[in-house]
Design a protein around this motif. Sequence first.
Motif, PDB file in Angstrom:
ATOM      1  N   GLY A 212      69.474  27.555  22.666  1.00  0.00           N
ATOM      2  CA  GLY A 212      68.097  28.577  22.461  1.00  0.00           C
ATOM      3  C   GLY A 212      69.419  29.300  22.811  1.00  0.00           C
ATOM      4  O   GLY A 212      68.406  30.665  21.970  1.00  0.00           O
TER       5      GLY A 212
ATOM      6  N   ILE E 237      72.034  40.347   4.411  1.00  0.00           N
ATOM      7  CA  ILE E 237      73.501  39.764   4.144  1.00  0.00           C
ATOM      8  C   ILE E 237      73.387  38.534   3.065  1.00  0.00           C
ATOM      9  O   ILE E 237      72.897  38.175   3.474  1.00  0.00           O
ATOM     10  CB  ILE E 237      74.973  39.140   5.334  1.00  0.00           C
ATOM     11  CG1 ILE E 237      74.517  40.322   5.897  1.00  0.00           C
ATOM     12  CG2 ILE E 237      75.602  38.168   4.407  1.00  0.00           C
ATOM     13  CD1 ILE E 237      75.416  40.095   7.558  1.00  0.00           C
TER      14      ILE E 237
ATOM     15  N   THR F 133      57.713  26.286   6.397  1.00  0.00           N
ATOM     16  CA  THR F 133      58.012  24.956   6.468  1.00  0.00           C
ATOM     17  C   THR F 133      59.096  24.557   7.217  1.00  0.00           C
ATOM     18  O   THR F 133      59.525  23.464   7.686  1.00  0.00           O
ATOM     19  CB  THR F 133      57.737  24.447   5.139  1.00  0.00           C
ATOM     20  OG1 THR F 133      56.840  24.699   4.375  1.00  0.00           O
ATOM     21  CG2 THR F 133      58.326  22.885   5.224  1.00  0.00           C
ATOM     22  N   ALA F 134      60.069  24.908   6.625  1.00  0.00           N
ATOM     23  CA  ALA F 134      61.247  25.410   7.453  1.00  0.00           C
ATOM     24  C   ALA F 134      61.709  25.184   9.045  1.00  0.00           C
ATOM     25  O   ALA F 134      62.475  24.727   9.421  1.00  0.00           O
ATOM     26  CB  ALA F 134      62.465  26.088   6.756  1.00  0.00           C
ATOM     27  N   MET F 186      63.417  34.149  11.050  1.00  0.00           N
ATOM     28  CA  MET F 186      63.838  35.082  10.024  1.00  0.00           C
ATOM     29  C   MET F 186      63.441  36.182  11.634  1.00  0.00           C
ATOM     30  O   MET F 186      63.746  36.493  12.457  1.00  0.00           O
ATOM     31  CB  MET F 186      62.362  35.532   9.385  1.00  0.00           C
ATOM     32  CG  MET F 186      63.067  34.103   8.287  1.00  0.00           C
ATOM     33  SD  MET F 186      62.346  34.513   6.432  1.00  0.00           S
ATOM     34  CE  MET F 186      62.834  33.115   5.748  1.00  0.00           C
ATOM     35  N   GLU F 187      62.469  37.436  11.093  1.00  0.00           N
ATOM     36  CA  GLU F 187      61.770  38.711  11.768  1.00  0.00           C
ATOM     37  C   GLU F 187      61.550  38.256  13.074  1.00  0.00           C
ATOM     38  O   GLU F 187      60.528  38.981  13.942  1.00  0.00           O
ATOM     39  CB  GLU F 187      61.542  39.639  10.994  1.00  0.00           C
ATOM     40  CG  GLU F 187      60.473  39.993  11.288  1.00  0.00           C
ATOM     41  CD  GLU F 187      59.632  38.945   9.922  1.00  0.00           C
ATOM     42  OE1 GLU F 187      59.599  37.770   9.929  1.00  0.00           O
ATOM     43  OE2 GLU F 187      59.035  39.249   8.821  1.00  0.00           O
ATOM     44  N   GLY F 210      66.681  30.761   8.487  1.00  0.00           N
ATOM     45  CA  GLY F 210      66.771  32.144   7.605  1.00  0.00           C
ATOM     46  C   GLY F 210      68.283  32.622   7.088  1.00  0.00           C
ATOM     47  O   GLY F 210      69.171  32.310   7.997  1.00  0.00           O
ATOM     48  N   TYR F 211      68.152  33.901   6.404  1.00  0.00           N
ATOM     49  CA  TYR F 211      69.152  34.011   6.765  1.00  0.00           C
ATOM     50  C   TYR F 211      69.378  35.804   5.961  1.00  0.00           C
ATOM     51  O   TYR F 211      69.060  36.518   6.484  1.00  0.00           O
ATOM     52  CB  TYR F 211      69.633  33.588   5.132  1.00  0.00           C
ATOM     53  CG  TYR F 211      68.831  33.742   4.381  1.00  0.00           C
ATOM     54  CD1 TYR F 211      68.340  33.544   3.888  1.00  0.00           C
ATOM     55  CD2 TYR F 211      70.466  35.108   3.085  1.00  0.00           C
ATOM     56  CE1 TYR F 211      67.666  33.891   2.183  1.00  0.00           C
ATOM     57  CE2 TYR F 211      69.670  34.837   1.828  1.00  0.00           C
ATOM     58  CZ  TYR F 211      68.020  34.473   1.659  1.00  0.00           C
ATOM     59  OH  TYR F 211      67.546  34.998   0.306  1.00  0.00           O
ATOM     60  N   GLY F 212      70.411  36.461   6.318  1.00  0.00           N
ATOM     61  CA  GLY F 212      70.946  37.547   6.345  1.00  0.00           C
ATOM     62  C   GLY F 212      70.607  38.728   6.897  1.00  0.00           C
ATOM     63  O   GLY F 212      72.045  39.041   7.021  1.00  0.00           O
ATOM     64  N   ALA F 213      70.019  38.150   7.951  1.00  0.00           N
ATOM     65  CA  ALA F 213      70.859  38.758   9.488  1.00  0.00           C
ATOM     66  C   ALA F 213      69.546  38.870  10.180  1.00  0.00           C
ATOM     67  O   ALA F 213      69.201  39.568  11.464  1.00  0.00           O
ATOM     68  CB  ALA F 213      69.767  40.483   8.913  1.00  0.00           C
ATOM     69  N   SER F 214      69.619  37.112  10.299  1.00  0.00           N
ATOM     70  CA  SER F 214      68.863  36.031  11.117  1.00  0.00           C
ATOM     71  C   SER F 214      69.156  36.011  12.034  1.00  0.00           C
ATOM     72  O   SER F 214      68.565  35.982  13.419  1.00  0.00           O
ATOM     73  CB  SER F 214      68.480  35.313  10.375  1.00  0.00           C
ATOM     74  OG  SER F 214      67.159  35.191   9.501  1.00  0.00           O
ATOM     75  N   LEU F 215      71.100  35.822  11.865  1.00  0.00           N
ATOM     76  CA  LEU F 215      72.122  35.652  12.805  1.00  0.00           C
ATOM     77  C   LEU F 215      71.197  34.434  13.560  1.00  0.00           C
ATOM     78  O   LEU F 215      71.505  34.365  15.056  1.00  0.00           O
ATOM     79  CB  LEU F 215      72.213  36.592  13.935  1.00  0.00           C
ATOM     80  CG  LEU F 215      72.199  37.822  13.331  1.00  0.00           C
ATOM     81  CD1 LEU F 215      71.949  39.225  14.369  1.00  0.00           C
ATOM     82  CD2 LEU F 215      73.704  38.492  12.318  1.00  0.00           C
ATOM     83  N   VAL F 218      69.205  34.732  16.609  1.00  0.00           N
ATOM     84  CA  VAL F 218      69.448  36.162  17.875  1.00  0.00           C
ATOM     85  C   VAL F 218      67.867  36.957  17.315  1.00  0.00           C
ATOM     86  O   VAL F 218      67.504  37.383  17.963  1.00  0.00           O
ATOM     87  CB  VAL F 218      70.219  37.108  17.729  1.00  0.00           C
ATOM     88  CG1 VAL F 218      70.103  37.835  18.520  1.00  0.00           C
ATOM     89  CG2 VAL F 218      70.781  35.011  18.414  1.00  0.00           C
ATOM     90  N   THR F 219      68.749  37.148  16.012  1.00  0.00           N
ATOM     91  CA  THR F 219      66.779  38.184  15.722  1.00  0.00           C
ATOM     92  C   THR F 219      65.295  37.516  16.179  1.00  0.00           C
ATOM     93  O   THR F 219      65.502  38.478  16.800  1.00  0.00           O
ATOM     94  CB  THR F 219      67.391  38.272  13.861  1.00  0.00           C
ATOM     95  OG1 THR F 219      68.184  39.056  13.744  1.00  0.00           O
ATOM     96  CG2 THR F 219      65.974  39.488  13.291  1.00  0.00           C
ATOM     97  N   LEU F 221      64.864  35.882  18.510  1.00  0.00           N
ATOM     98  CA  LEU F 221      64.941  35.602  19.461  1.00  0.00           C
ATOM     99  C   LEU F 221      64.055  37.485  20.231  1.00  0.00           C
ATOM    100  O   LEU F 221      63.574  37.488  21.225  1.00  0.00           O
ATOM    101  CB  LEU F 221      66.064  34.779  20.170  1.00  0.00           C
ATOM    102  CG  LEU F 221      66.141  35.354  21.677  1.00  0.00           C
ATOM    103  CD1 LEU F 221      65.057  34.400  22.077  1.00  0.00           C
ATOM    104  CD2 LEU F 221      67.163  35.149  22.146  1.00  0.00           C
ATOM    105  N   ALA F 223      63.334  40.237  19.156  1.00  0.00           N
ATOM    106  CA  ALA F 223      62.030  40.177  18.238  1.00  0.00           C
ATOM    107  C   ALA F 223      60.956  40.277  18.939  1.00  0.00           C
ATOM    108  O   ALA F 223      60.115  40.956  19.158  1.00  0.00           O
ATOM    109  CB  ALA F 223      61.994  40.460  16.683  1.00  0.00           C
ATOM    110  N   ILE F 237      66.464  29.757  21.174  1.00  0.00           N
ATOM    111  CA  ILE F 237      66.672  29.593  19.947  1.00  0.00           C
ATOM    112  C   ILE F 237      66.434  27.498  19.680  1.00  0.00           C
ATOM    113  O   ILE F 237      66.793  27.276  20.463  1.00  0.00           O
ATOM    114  CB  ILE F 237      67.288  30.133  18.979  1.00  0.00           C
ATOM    115  CG1 ILE F 237      67.649  31.407  19.463  1.00  0.00           C
ATOM    116  CG2 ILE F 237      67.709  30.124  17.700  1.00  0.00           C
ATOM    117  CD1 ILE F 237      69.348  32.360  19.133  1.00  0.00           C
TER     118      ILE F 237
ATOM    119  N   THR H 219      67.085  45.882  17.556  1.00  0.00           N
ATOM    120  CA  THR H 219      66.421  44.929  17.574  1.00  0.00           C
ATOM    121  C   THR H 219      66.014  44.537  15.579  1.00  0.00           C
ATOM    122  O   THR H 219      64.962  43.924  15.132  1.00  0.00           O
ATOM    123  CB  THR H 219      65.396  44.404  18.580  1.00  0.00           C
ATOM    124  OG1 THR H 219      66.378  43.582  19.847  1.00  0.00           O
ATOM    125  CG2 THR H 219      64.710  43.466  18.444  1.00  0.00           C
TER     126      THR H 219
END
Lengths: 252, 252, 252, 252, 252, 252, 252, 252
Positions: A212, E237, F133-134, F186-187, F210-215, F218-219, F221, F223, F237, H219
């Motif tokens: 989490g 990324i 859906t994911a 994602m965001e 997500g990917y790219g900048a989803s960390l 954490v992103t 969370l 947001a 999360i 963020t």
Amino acid sequence: MDAPALEELLADVASGACTVDDAVRRLSRLPFADLGFARVDHHRALRQRIGETVYGPGKTPEQCARIVVELLGEPSGPVLLTRADPDQVKAATAAAAAAGFGATVTDSGAYATVSWRPRAERSRRVLVLTAGTADLPVADECRSVLEAMGFRPRLVADCGVAGLHRLLASVDELLDADAVVVVAGMEGALASLAGGITGAPIVAVPTSVGYGASLEGVTALLAMLASCAAGVSVVGIDNGFGAACAVARILA
Amino acid sequence: MDAPALEELLADVASGACTVDDAVRRLSRLPFADLGFARVDHHRALRQRIGETVYGPGKTPEQCARIVVELLGEPSGPVLLTRADPDQVKAATAAAAAAGFGATVTDSGAYATVSWRPRAERSRRVLVLTAGTADLPVADECRSVLEAMGFRPRLVADCGVAGLHRLLASVDELLDADAVVVVAGMEGALASLAGGITGAPIVAVPTSVGYGASLEGVTALLAMLASCAAGVSVVGIDNGFGAACAVARILA
Amino acid sequence: MDAPALEELLADVASGACTVDDAVRRLSRLPFADLGFARVDHHRALRQRIGETVYGPGKTPEQCARIVVELLGEPSGPVLLTRADPDQVKAATAAAAAAGFGATVTDSGAYATVSWRPRAERSRRVLVLTAGTADLPVADECRSVLEAMGFRPRLVADCGVAGLHRLLASVDELLDADAVVVVAGMEGALASLAGGITGAPIVAVPTSVGYGASLEGVTALLAMLASCAAGVSVVGIDNGFGAACAVARILA
Amino acid sequence: MDAPALEELLADVASGACTVDDAVRRLSRLPFADLGFARVDHHRALRQRIGETVYGPGKTPEQCARIVVELLGEPSGPVLLTRADPDQVKAATAAAAAAGFGATVTDSGAYATVSWRPRAERSRRVLVLTAGTADLPVADECRSVLEAMGFRPRLVADCGVAGLHRLLASVDELLDADAVVVVAGMEGALASLAGGITGAPIVAVPTSVGYGASLEGVTALLAMLASCAAGVSVVGIDNGFGAACAVARILA
Amino acid sequence: MDAPALEELLADVASGACTVDDAVRRLSRLPFADLGFARVDHHRALRQRIGETVYGPGKTPEQCARIVVELLGEPSGPVLLTRADPDQVKAATAAAAAAGFGATVTDSGAYATVSWRPRAERSRRVLVLTAGTADLPVADECRSVLEAMGFRPRLVADCGVAGLHRLLASVDELLDADAVVVVAGMEGALASLAGGITGAPIVAVPTSVGYGASLEGVTALLAMLASCAAGVSVVGIDNGFGAACAVARILA
Amino acid sequence: MDAPALEELLADVASGACTVDDAVRRLSRLPFADLGFARVDHHRALRQRIGETVYGPGKTPEQCARIVVELLGEPSGPVLLTRADPDQVKAATAAAAAAGFGATVTDSGAYATVSWRPRAERSRRVLVLTAGTADLPVADECRSVLEAMGFRPRLVADCGVAGLHRLLASVDELLDADAVVVVAGMEGALASLAGGITGAPIVAVPTSVGYGASLEGVTALLAMLASCAAGVSVVGIDNGFGAACAVARILA
Amino acid sequence: MDAPALEELLADVASGACTVDDAVRRLSRLPFADLGFARVDHHRALRQRIGETVYGPGKTPEQCARIVVELLGEPSGPVLLTRADPDQVKAATAAAAAAGFGATVTDSGAYATVSWRPRAERSRRVLVLTAGTADLPVADECRSVLEAMGFRPRLVADCGVAGLHRLLASVDELLDADAVVVVAGMEGALASLAGGITGAPIVAVPTSVGYGASLEGVTALLAMLASCAAGVSVVGIDNGFGAACAVARILA
Amino acid sequence: MDAPALEELLADVASGACTVDDAVRRLSRLPFADLGFARVDHHRALRQRIGETVYGPGKTPEQCARIVVELLGEPSGPVLLTRADPDQVKAATAAAAAAGFGATVTDSGAYATVSWRPRAERSRRVLVLTAGTADLPVADECRSVLEAMGFRPRLVADCGVAGLHRLLASVDELLDADAVVVVAGMEGALASLAGGITGAPIVAVPTSVGYGASLEGVTALLAMLASCAAGVSVVGIDNGFGAACAVARILA
């Protein structure tokens, strides 16, 4: 070579039981033995009272075995192999057995802690608390290292703050302890709580248990460092070995 | 109310020097006094052997003064005010003086540490090392808290690893110490080095000193937690107070 | 095509050993050969004195093999394939062997470093230190790249600060070195210590060895960058290749 | 006391110009002088060829002045005071002047670099590049430290990659340099670019210049460490002093 | 249903080729079809000119197949399935084939991009640059999405800044492009360089290629955002898909 | 033992159906049962209205089974096992079945949620939204926990902000809900959007989708915590379980 | 315009007290009034039951005043101005007073919360806990927003876990509350503790109080999110306003 | 020198209005003018269509003034000075006025944007959205840069997602725009929402507006990069200038 072994050697020289030449040869091995891939520190037990510990990850089974045998070759304190995988355990225990040393193996699931030549039992009371059952592997590493050092730690598992009365049931043990190790993941609040109850030294071990927002133990680490209970000190994430060593320093 | 004060009270009741009614009234104040903005913990010294410390930031000078006076109103151990700004120092020392208590003020530049009613001197040897001169304010906070608790710490300043011989010149003190506090910023390597030399308990305090990649002390914090010297334990950044409390727990 | 190769070509033209047409054809390949998936930089050895290195991850075995052969097709300096997996090693060594070039393969466990056409031996003294045995794979990558470049580095393994005397035993080598590579994980303190002892160039390589608060090498990286020993410079985590290249620049 | 000074002292003893007693007294001051708040390292110049530098932040003006005078009291190399505020500059230059030493002060806006007793000029070519005009304060610190060490660095300002031709106009200087310092903020790409052009040693200094995603220099730091140009090594953010020391090690 | 499809439908109504009832039934499906596990957005192509794309991870093969078939059931633009694993590719292509639609599959190693019903070819020039060969999988995802949208992107691989001349060889293509996608890992400097050369729109895609301090692409991401070349914009990324969509918006 | 069970027990004592001795024996088990590896909290349902939940990771299948059976041994509310792997599910359901309790198993792919002895149905309306859906596995964990607690949540999947009309189609459900759980990766913008439409309590669950900048979530969370819609509160999360418990507190 | 105001308007139309034209004019202002620099949302109270709140930072005093007056111009619920500086407070209260509305100003030191036209008192019990005195400014913001919404929250300050009995003294209030707001900095453990005791909804507010490893509140934020007490939900750092709004949603 | 200026020069040579010598002198100034502290890039407007912009921070007022005058000395496009403080504005506008150029100054509170010699008006429609009033300073920087480049952007302020209807009221403008800049802090959801509605190019600018978990804009930055709306591209935090340049590239 720890302090008693050194005194014994010198007494043997004084009594003639050991020749000066032999003593020189033995002492000349100080401070370390160079195996090429490792400089084995025979001086550490004398200096730090803990002895050199073999950290498994990144070493081949053969390297582990050779270092363990080298360390056991000197009359000193306990020898430890931590975070060992099955091949390392097998190689090291076999080599040590061939040299006449039996091992104690504590398997924590992901890795094992192995010890040889434990110290004599000591009377100081060490209490190891865990917040949850999932923290047990880290607590087990801590406990097995403490046992190699002669302590007989008491373990109280699963007394996290979500059910406060579970900790309160052990308040007497908290107040009587000479040192307390708190093993907790998630938000690590158990360290603050224990630190607020007892005046004994508290060594907090954050664990990577949780999800989490646990961030693999970083949250518990930060929370323990920011504890509002004064005087709680902290070691690294999942570092049950480090906590045991801190206790050994405190109760030396 | 700490343990000796409690024993004294009960002895006074036994001897008739204190009426039962007075004893009840005194004890009924346990465990805390509610000032509205603060619940002052009179029970802490008995429980933790440290006593409640007033943390200055976020409190008005008047709140600081009232809490300090409330704590001094009970016969207990030392009372501390940490991270105080000049107005807080002024208000608290004036109010305490009016109640008959003189203060010791240690000004560390950015903030002051104030203590009242220090404990009797204790004989255990505490060594405080700093890596550089700029770490002195944190070391001073640590030292003044230790002194309030009765210790007479020895300070060795500016013995960081860039000039190793400066630390080696103090090896005997390291080996003789009952506890060592290492105060270091930048990469914090002094904690590992000291931990590699002595078997005494090491409490490491990372400081926010440094630049380049010091990240306001986070680098030293992480480095100390990741120390290859076994059994080093760590408190928060710039937390000289916390280190002193950890030592007090260890040497209680 | 490195500087000596270029001079040789021009001399051949002057002596008639090479026709002008052939020289033009050869030179027209400058500055790179476009394989579609890669623009192979034949100019790099001339420019940077290091030559282009093939970084394995993300390339197919065939791509590795084709680039290696392309690079070997020009009379230039050493050719390197780093971080290669077994399939890449197999494909590249086979293709190069077919072109008449034998390889030196250094297997570091997780990956291999392969080199072809090493430079002639150079006399400058390079010392590679590791804090622990687990840092050896990174040190091995560094050493094999240095050897391809003609150096004969001296490796001193396992001399971390937890046992200071292990490093002090090598002080003379530290003082005599023309360049020192320090390979260390955990808190990376060895870089500061070495930098405090010698005035030689220090290239520090943080490794991902460790746990607790090592953060996969980030802690060592930050600590080395924040080193209190002036003039230590740093490359990326586990980047033994980068450290070797930095040394090659320094000792060119 | 640096190496020439030591040789001179011993020659004086041999020639009778210095009594043995005086030599002993002088040498007994090694390795450091303990001022209480600082252990001044007179041995560092001999060991590291750089000399101890006084880092201003966290020291009082008086402490700065006393350490500087102590260092100047030994016949050794240059003495430096870095990151000094105006009061520190004033106190240190006044005290040094009273002892007969004139200072060179380089004011970089937020702080000053002060040097005394510069080394004799050296012929090695050092090139300092900045990506932008805003990087000049860091470059100025680097340059002033290099000058104290005897170098005459050439500065090329504002040649960042947004206007590539500005760097290409200085390619000859890049190829001729014995060492290159690249000072850049924002994304720090200049280090990669310079490293791709020249084979000289590259010391990259990330700066805190920029906004948007510069993260106070962390972005440039990471980018330089991850540079695709092999063998670029890096020092901490805004650490012009560290870069100069790294160059001094390289060109010693 | 995209704009041309909508116009065609209305024209069919006008001409009698489609009854009003049929048109109403078709239009009533706007804005989405609810499959329970997904609300398929038939309106997106009309609104955003891109169409809804099925993102594979986290969906079962059957869910992928059903959504793809649902989207193909409307006369609209291209349909895309991204980041698909082999089972998803198999299920979706089979189901679509049963409905009469052939697929284009681009396999990038770790995942595949699948497209159906590509748009007619468009004449705008899109240039896709990669810094290294290892960036090709991300570039391939970008290219395959662009192709589904009717573009014929030109790919120039492996022109990173370590060998500047490799990029300069393509300067004319840079200056002629209507949009440029820069795909780079490590320090991502290629985006700044390209942005400094051309005035065309630059969409920068950081990749997770690299090690040492690449932080799985975060370093390249930050560096591209902090680029000193004005007007470079950035996507997430490894997000080749996102870059292609940004280009589609720009060149719509 | 939850509140109704306690009342029933006391009534049984009053009516003679239960002897005082039996009642004492039952009540003496409060507050917990110590299994050695776990202190099972029988008091939690009474105190928190949720009951103790068994968190699977880090426990052996046998430990899971024994705790579940222990909890079912008391007449109380629902018992839950979360994040269970197949072996844990098998062991726990078998042991509970042997004790006469049937299980409901919800398999979310990576892990399963198991519940026994669900509460009676409650009439409050809970709406669970997912952005894609994911996100369904997290929503499924949430839903299965809510169902064990007696709720009949309504799930609306895949109504993320990229196709706003998909959410607007469910506005009436949003306005009518007694509590809303928003599950988004994602965001995470769906939380803000839902919070801007309805005044009902919003519990936001960021997911690692997500990917790219989803960390890894954490992103989303951050947001959700920074949401401009006032009064949105957030859990960790992927913590569908936590969100269900927050709803249970709200609608108790 | 909130729901009661809307009903009243329609009743007035029915009774003739308001002409249809006037009603249309009033309703035509829905959903917002565009002031150029702000689109004032008159619809929010109806939709979210909270009303639009003016967030001070980044607005000029005049902008604050104009938005407040615009909001007060509609017969709706409470109007709030948060995080206001003295100039903003002065401008807004003066403008509102001129329009006939008196303000309640709560000054929290660094900023003020201002409210106009509070809701009628509500009977639900809200408990606001703070871990320390320094958390009071955040608790005060929360309390003043709750009061504007008609609640009469009970504040219990300074009951952090370092003195557990201080919280236990308020257990009855915890068990009786309809909602609990926990305001805590440092390690934020109070949220877990409170969540373990009561089954009421818990809204946790991390504060930026603390030092050492508090990271400006990030540690408390993460710890609260990772709480082992199920169903604790969290708002942003120092966001007393957000917590009050979450409570308003829960108790609507 | 931009493209039209270059063409005009060559035409003047052809017509005899400019001598060849003069033309050579003018062109020889390409590609930059070296002021010592800056290499002014006269070639940039020709290459990138944007012209070199003077970034204020870190430069003295005199440096700003000299660079601006140097740039204005060439017949080219607009000249910009960004992030300027009052002294820089004063110096630069005075120097430029002395050279005959009037300035447009946009003061955004913390800094100013100054432009000289704006381009002729262009007809492409640019829409700038802000989520809140506090985002206006960043939007103003963006708008003033766009205006210098000849655009007449339309600003819609305060249409964040907490009141969705405020954005929906501008849907037609969104659908008609040739490019959209979205300026938003906090969770930055407006970018996703706008990207879901329109197919126009979206350039998202995260701002440092917000608190709680906004992390100074990080963020919003991450959220925008992770947007579920395909094809949104992002610039750095508070980088209104960068967004304007990205739009200029897109609409060139």
